[in-house]
Write a protein that holds these residues in place. Structure first.
Motif, PDB file in Angstrom:
ATOM      1  N   LEU A   1     -57.101  48.880  11.861  1.00  0.00           N
ATOM      2  CA  LEU A   1     -57.415  48.503  10.488  1.00  0.00           C
ATOM      3  C   LEU A   1     -58.649  49.289  10.054  1.00  0.00           C
TER       4      LEU A   1
ATOM      5  N   LEU B   1     -60.864  45.523   3.770  1.00  0.00           N
ATOM      6  CA  LEU B   1     -59.750  46.288   4.300  1.00  0.00           C
ATOM      7  C   LEU B   1     -59.295  47.326   3.287  1.00  0.00           C
TER       8      LEU B   1
ATOM      9  N   ILE C   1     -54.512  50.886   6.878  1.00  0.00           N
ATOM     10  CA  ILE C   1     -54.005  50.591   8.211  1.00  0.00           C
ATOM     11  C   ILE C   1     -53.433  51.876   8.802  1.00  0.00           C
TER      12      ILE C   1
ATOM     13  N   PRO D   1     -51.920  42.822   8.645  1.00  0.00           N
ATOM     14  CA  PRO D   1     -53.362  42.563   8.684  1.00  0.00           C
ATOM     15  C   PRO D   1     -53.630  41.116   8.274  1.00  0.00           C
TER      16      PRO D   1
END
Length: 213
Positions: free
Chosen positions: A56, A63, A66, A121
């Motif tokens: 991640l 975030l 990915i 995630p």
């Protein structure tokens, strides 16, 4: 929703009435695979290999991307990018979808099934990154092989007598057909002479012959 309707009652029955565990539970104590945007692929790859998880990409606690094993193979290795000189932000999948850590395993499986995801995630409501789960995490959290075997056993117990009788009848019919085929094959073999079992004479060709000739 269809998957939850199908497996929800069976999961509850198979695990003694307990509800499906949440992602927060299965992520507890797991290795973190969080990388900054500028981390090179050599370091990210080592981290992914150790944890056996996708990475991640997090910037200022949020975030932003990915990077999975498929990405490593198709976007870096296949293109012969220099791993130590390539930042993960340049080859990551940006702005991935995430789920709450309070999402149940069954809900996570439904989301992955509907969106054809292999990984998810997991983030808090304020955006703080908790970790990442994959399909196998959810399978193991549901009891692994023994748990799913229990689920299927419970499903079989839900069949009514008519369905059970039909299945047994079908099995008997199949066995009867197989028995008849075996008997016929045995009779044919008994009628076969040794001469018929002899291999045919080999075909002989010359070096000057062509494939079509």
């Amino acid at each position: 929703a269809a998957l939850q309707q199908l497996l929800g009652p069976l999961l509850s029955q198979a695990f003694g009435g307990q509800s499906s565990p949440t992602l927060r539970t299965i992520l507890a104590g797991k290795l973190s695979t969080i990388a900054s945007p500028g981390t090179n692929l050599q370091e990210v790859g080592s981290m992914m290999a150790e944890a056996r998880k996708a990475a991640l990409v997090v910037d200022n606690g949020k975030l932003i991307g990915i990077f999975g094993f498929k990405d490593m193979m198709s976007r870096a290795i296949a293109k012969e990018l220099p791993l130590e000189l390539t930042s993960v932000s340049s080859v990551m999948t940006p702005n991935p979808e995430s789920v709450s850590p309070d999402t149940t395993v069954l809900e996570a499986l439904q989301i992955m099934h509907d969106n054809k995801f292999l990984t998810l995630p997991v983030c808090e409501a304020d955006g703080r990154v908790i970790g990442v789960v994959d399909v196998m995490d959810c399978v193991y959290a549901s009891g692994g092989a023994d748990g799913w075997r229990s689920i299927f056993a419970s499903a079989m117990e839900c069949d009514d007598i008519t369905d059970t009788a039909s299945v047994h009848s079908t099995h008997k019919s199949v066995k009867s057909v197989k028995s008849m085929k075996s008997t016929t094959r045995a009779v044919k073999m008994a009628d076969t002479t040794v001469l018929k079992l002899r291999p045919k004479a080999p075909m002989i060709c010359h070096s000057s012959d062509t494939v079509l000739g």
